[in-house]
Scaffold this motif. Structure first.
Motif, PDB file in Angstrom:
ATOM      1  N   SER A 150       0.876  -1.170   0.000  1.00 15.93           N
ATOM      2  CA  SER A 150       0.000   0.000   0.000  1.00 15.93           C
ATOM      3  C   SER A 150       0.907   1.212   0.000  1.00 15.93           C
ATOM      4  O   SER A 150       1.385   1.649   1.042  1.00 15.93           O
ATOM      5  CB  SER A 150      -0.918   0.011   1.229  1.00 15.93           C
ATOM      6  OG  SER A 150      -1.751   1.160   1.204  1.00 15.93           O
ATOM      7  N   GLY A 151       1.181   1.734  -1.192  1.00 21.55           N
ATOM      8  CA  GLY A 151       2.176   2.776  -1.313  1.00 21.55           C
ATOM      9  C   GLY A 151       3.553   2.209  -1.014  1.00 21.55           C
ATOM     10  O   GLY A 151       3.975   1.198  -1.569  1.00 21.55           O
ATOM     11  N   GLU A 153       4.314   1.070   1.958  1.00 19.96           N
ATOM     12  CA  GLU A 153       4.145   0.183   3.106  1.00 19.96           C
ATOM     13  C   GLU A 153       3.883  -1.256   2.660  1.00 19.96           C
ATOM     14  O   GLU A 153       3.218  -1.491   1.636  1.00 19.96           O
ATOM     15  CB  GLU A 153       2.986   0.662   3.982  1.00 19.96           C
ATOM     16  CG  GLU A 153       3.182   2.073   4.532  1.00 19.96           C
ATOM     17  CD  GLU A 153       1.941   2.592   5.234  1.00 19.96           C
ATOM     18  OE1 GLU A 153       2.067   3.508   6.064  1.00 19.96           O
ATOM     19  OE2 GLU A 153       0.832   2.089   4.935  1.00 19.96           O
ATOM     20  N   ILE A 172       1.772  -3.873   9.622  1.00 15.68           N
ATOM     21  CA  ILE A 172       2.168  -2.856   8.648  1.00 15.68           C
ATOM     22  C   ILE A 172       3.650  -2.566   8.839  1.00 15.68           C
ATOM     23  O   ILE A 172       4.092  -2.260   9.955  1.00 15.68           O
ATOM     24  CB  ILE A 172       1.344  -1.566   8.822  1.00 15.68           C
ATOM     25  CG1 ILE A 172      -0.152  -1.867   8.703  1.00 15.68           C
ATOM     26  CG2 ILE A 172       1.759  -0.520   7.798  1.00 15.68           C
ATOM     27  CD1 ILE A 172      -1.037  -0.692   9.074  1.00 15.68           C
ATOM     28  N   ARG A 174       6.496  -0.061   7.649  1.00 17.18           N
ATOM     29  CA  ARG A 174       6.802   1.197   6.978  1.00 17.18           C
ATOM     30  C   ARG A 174       8.299   1.261   6.669  1.00 17.18           C
ATOM     31  O   ARG A 174       9.123   0.859   7.480  1.00 17.18           O
ATOM     32  CB  ARG A 174       6.374   2.377   7.845  1.00 17.18           C
ATOM     33  CG  ARG A 174       4.857   2.499   7.927  1.00 17.18           C
ATOM     34  CD  ARG A 174       4.414   3.620   8.825  1.00 17.18           C
ATOM     35  NE  ARG A 174       2.953   3.794   8.731  1.00 17.18           N
ATOM     36  CZ  ARG A 174       2.244   4.564   9.549  1.00 17.18           C
ATOM     37  NH1 ARG A 174       2.849   5.221  10.551  1.00 17.18           N
ATOM     38  NH2 ARG A 174       0.933   4.676   9.396  1.00 17.18           N
ATOM     39  N   TRP A 197      -8.924   4.169   7.493  1.00 15.94           N
ATOM     40  CA  TRP A 197      -8.780   2.900   8.202  1.00 15.94           C
ATOM     41  C   TRP A 197      -8.408   3.177   9.651  1.00 15.94           C
ATOM     42  O   TRP A 197      -7.542   4.007   9.927  1.00 15.94           O
ATOM     43  CB  TRP A 197      -7.682   2.044   7.567  1.00 15.94           C
ATOM     44  CG  TRP A 197      -8.072   1.446   6.256  1.00 15.94           C
ATOM     45  CD1 TRP A 197      -7.836   1.949   5.019  1.00 15.94           C
ATOM     46  CD2 TRP A 197      -8.785   0.215   6.053  1.00 15.94           C
ATOM     47  NE1 TRP A 197      -8.354   1.131   4.055  1.00 15.94           N
ATOM     48  CE2 TRP A 197      -8.934   0.049   4.671  1.00 15.94           C
ATOM     49  CE3 TRP A 197      -9.302  -0.756   6.912  1.00 15.94           C
ATOM     50  CZ2 TRP A 197      -9.576  -1.045   4.117  1.00 15.94           C
ATOM     51  CZ3 TRP A 197      -9.945  -1.856   6.364  1.00 15.94           C
ATOM     52  CH2 TRP A 197     -10.080  -2.003   4.981  1.00 15.94           C
ATOM     53  N   TRP A 222      -5.075   5.046  10.269  1.00 18.61           N
ATOM     54  CA  TRP A 222      -4.113   4.633   9.242  1.00 18.61           C
ATOM     55  C   TRP A 222      -4.588   5.212   7.913  1.00 18.61           C
ATOM     56  O   TRP A 222      -5.544   4.742   7.321  1.00 18.61           O
ATOM     57  CB  TRP A 222      -4.029   3.109   9.188  1.00 18.61           C
ATOM     58  CG  TRP A 222      -3.189   2.579   8.071  1.00 18.61           C
ATOM     59  CD1 TRP A 222      -2.040   3.118   7.574  1.00 18.61           C
ATOM     60  CD2 TRP A 222      -3.440   1.389   7.302  1.00 18.61           C
ATOM     61  NE1 TRP A 222      -1.548   2.357   6.551  1.00 18.61           N
ATOM     62  CE2 TRP A 222      -2.375   1.277   6.374  1.00 18.61           C
ATOM     63  CE3 TRP A 222      -4.433   0.403   7.333  1.00 18.61           C
ATOM     64  CZ2 TRP A 222      -2.312   0.236   5.456  1.00 18.61           C
ATOM     65  CZ3 TRP A 222      -4.361  -0.637   6.437  1.00 18.61           C
ATOM     66  CH2 TRP A 222      -3.310  -0.726   5.498  1.00 18.61           C
ATOM     67  N   ARG A 223      -3.924   6.235   7.472  1.00 19.21           N
ATOM     68  CA  ARG A 223      -4.319   6.912   6.237  1.00 19.21           C
ATOM     69  C   ARG A 223      -3.623   6.227   5.056  1.00 19.21           C
ATOM     70  O   ARG A 223      -2.404   6.237   4.957  1.00 19.21           O
ATOM     71  CB  ARG A 223      -3.979   8.394   6.303  1.00 19.21           C
ATOM     72  CG  ARG A 223      -4.685   9.088   7.465  1.00 19.21           C
ATOM     73  CD  ARG A 223      -4.617  10.601   7.369  1.00 19.21           C
ATOM     74  NE  ARG A 223      -5.335  11.208   8.498  1.00 19.21           N
ATOM     75  CZ  ARG A 223      -6.635  11.408   8.533  1.00 19.21           C
ATOM     76  NH1 ARG A 223      -7.377  11.064   7.482  1.00 19.21           N
ATOM     77  NH2 ARG A 223      -7.216  11.958   9.586  1.00 19.21           N
ATOM     78  N   SER A 224      -4.440   5.665   4.211  1.00 15.33           N
ATOM     79  CA  SER A 224      -3.931   4.916   3.065  1.00 15.33           C
ATOM     80  C   SER A 224      -4.914   5.062   1.914  1.00 15.33           C
ATOM     81  O   SER A 224      -6.105   5.304   2.118  1.00 15.33           O
ATOM     82  CB  SER A 224      -3.762   3.433   3.439  1.00 15.33           C
ATOM     83  OG  SER A 224      -3.493   2.650   2.303  1.00 15.33           O
ATOM     84  N   ARG A 225      -4.399   4.914   0.715  1.00 12.89           N
ATOM     85  CA  ARG A 225      -5.274   4.931  -0.469  1.00 12.89           C
ATOM     86  C   ARG A 225      -6.043   3.625  -0.638  1.00 12.89           C
ATOM     87  O   ARG A 225      -6.887   3.505  -1.512  1.00 12.89           O
ATOM     88  CB  ARG A 225      -4.451   5.198  -1.729  1.00 12.89           C
ATOM     89  CG  ARG A 225      -3.910   6.627  -1.821  1.00 12.89           C
ATOM     90  CD  ARG A 225      -3.133   6.804  -3.117  1.00 12.89           C
ATOM     91  NE  ARG A 225      -2.654   8.164  -3.286  1.00 12.89           N
ATOM     92  CZ  ARG A 225      -3.351   9.129  -3.880  1.00 12.89           C
ATOM     93  NH1 ARG A 225      -4.551   8.868  -4.354  1.00 12.89           N
ATOM     94  NH2 ARG A 225      -2.852  10.331  -3.998  1.00 12.89           N
ATOM     95  N   LEU A 226      -5.723   2.657   0.182  1.00 11.71           N
ATOM     96  CA  LEU A 226      -6.399   1.365   0.124  1.00 11.71           C
ATOM     97  C   LEU A 226      -7.888   1.530   0.406  1.00 11.71           C
ATOM     98  O   LEU A 226      -8.278   2.194   1.364  1.00 11.71           O
ATOM     99  CB  LEU A 226      -5.779   0.418   1.141  1.00 11.71           C
ATOM    100  CG  LEU A 226      -6.231  -1.041   1.115  1.00 11.71           C
ATOM    101  CD1 LEU A 226      -5.721  -1.734  -0.137  1.00 11.71           C
ATOM    102  CD2 LEU A 226      -5.742  -1.762   2.365  1.00 11.71           C
TER     103      LEU A 226
END
Length: 352
Positions: A150-151, A153, A172, A174, A197, A222-226
């Motif tokens: 995810s990016g 990560e 996760i 990083r 998330w 948890w800021r993600s584009r997922l």
């Protein structure tokens, strides 16, 4: 206007008839594999019908190009045998005009193909998988963890809900600019709400050159584009990513394959429907054949062989693009461009 309607009706009806036959054959073959399992689970005939309905969008995606090829061959061969093309040419209607009158029929299939593949099938696939898992007899098997990106990560998690809005046993990792792990986050679960998330009971371990710093919290954003749709596709062994999911993967969303795979998938979302129009173009020279001699039969066989060769070449180039052996543009568009040029050249020579 009457001539346009006549040609359009002739082509469209035969394309739809060919599509219905091909769809029925694929549906029967698909049900032969699962009907016994459905009945053993006590789902009955209603379960068989439900499974067939949910599988329909994927089958439509598969039969669309072949239905246009077969329907176009039948329609143009009929027009040639009935001397309708000869009468049209005597009246000043060229083969290009004839093809232009038939294009709207193929555009209907193009729209149907795109809608089924990109809008309907990703949703029905998720529903079908959830229904199949829920009806499985015995104790539900704990799913294995899956790893994806995810990016920057690396995420390892188990699916927690068929909607894709929950993950279990989340880890996760990083990484810094050099690709080294800078932080590890473990959480019992993660849920998606309001575009974010939320990790529940997370435990963080941050790595520095000198030591590892541990901390914990009750909840962590948890800021993600997922997105849930990406989770459904990533954690499912049967679902294929839509063009929207593939684009998000390239922009830092969830991915478990090379970027080349997702780049080709984005291009294929538009190239595959165009391939339907190429099938109609490959069938068009049959209309100029003389069916009183062997010419008509030869043209029909040649057009059928060209259409099947197009499907093989298109699939091969797509596979090469997904493995990064070709650029995404070449992988997705070479076969449609080359076979359209070949069909156009054949039509030009016959018209001349």
């Amino acid at each position: 206007m009457k001539l346009r309607i006549y040609v359009l009706r002739t082509v469209l009806l035969r394309i739809l008839a060919a599509g219905a036959v091909l769809l029925a054959v694929l549906q029967i073959l698909d049900l032969l594999d699962v009907t016994t399992d459905i009945l053993e689970r006590g789902l009955g005939v209603a379960g068989v019908a439900y499974h067939a309905t949910l599988r329909l969008p994927r089958l439509v995606e598969q039969v669309a190009p072949l239905s246009v090829l077969a329907g176009g061959l039948f329609a143009f061969a009929q027009l040639a045998r009935e001397q309708a093309v000869t009468a049209m040419r005597a009246a000043g209607v060229s083969s290009y005009r004839l093809l232009e009158m038939a294009v709207p029929a193929a555009l209907v299939i193009v729209l149907l193909h795109f809608t089924a593949a990109e809008l309907v099938a990703p949703r029905t696939d998720a529903v079908l998988e959830a229904w199949w898992q829920a009806s499985e007899p015995g104790t539900p098997v704990d799913p294995s963890p899956r790893a994806f990106r995810s990016g920057a990560e690396i995420v390892v998690a188990k699916p927690g809900a068929s909607s894709g809005e929950r993950l279990n046993d989340v880890r996760i990792y990083r990484r810094d600019a050099q690709g080294r792990v800078s932080e590890r986050i473990e959480a019992a679960s993660a849920t998606y709400a309001d575009g974010v998330w939320r990790l529940h009971d997370p435990r963080m371990l941050r790595f520095t050159p000198d030591q590892a710093l541990a901390s914990s919290a009750v909840e962590l954003a948890w800021r993600s584009r997922l997105q849930p749709a990406d989770v459904r596709s990533l954690l499912s062994p049967a679902q294929a990513p839509s063009a929207a999911s593939a684009r998000r993967a390239l922009e830092g969303g969830g991915s478990e394959r090379p970027d080349s795979y997702y780049a080709v998938r984005v291009q294929r979302a538009f190239a595959a429907p165009i391939g339907v129009l190429v099938m109609l173009l490959l069938a068009a020279p049959v209309a100029l054949g003389n069916f009183r001699t062997r010419e008509g039969a030869v043209l029909t066989v040649a057009a059928l062989a060209a259409g099947l060769s197009f499907l093989v070449a298109d699939g091969l180039l797509t596979a090469l693009g997904e493995s990064a052996a070709l650029s995404p543009l070449l992988a997705a568009w070479t076969a449609p461009a080359v076979f359209a040029a070949l069909a156009g050249t054949a039509l030009l020579r016959m018209e001349g």
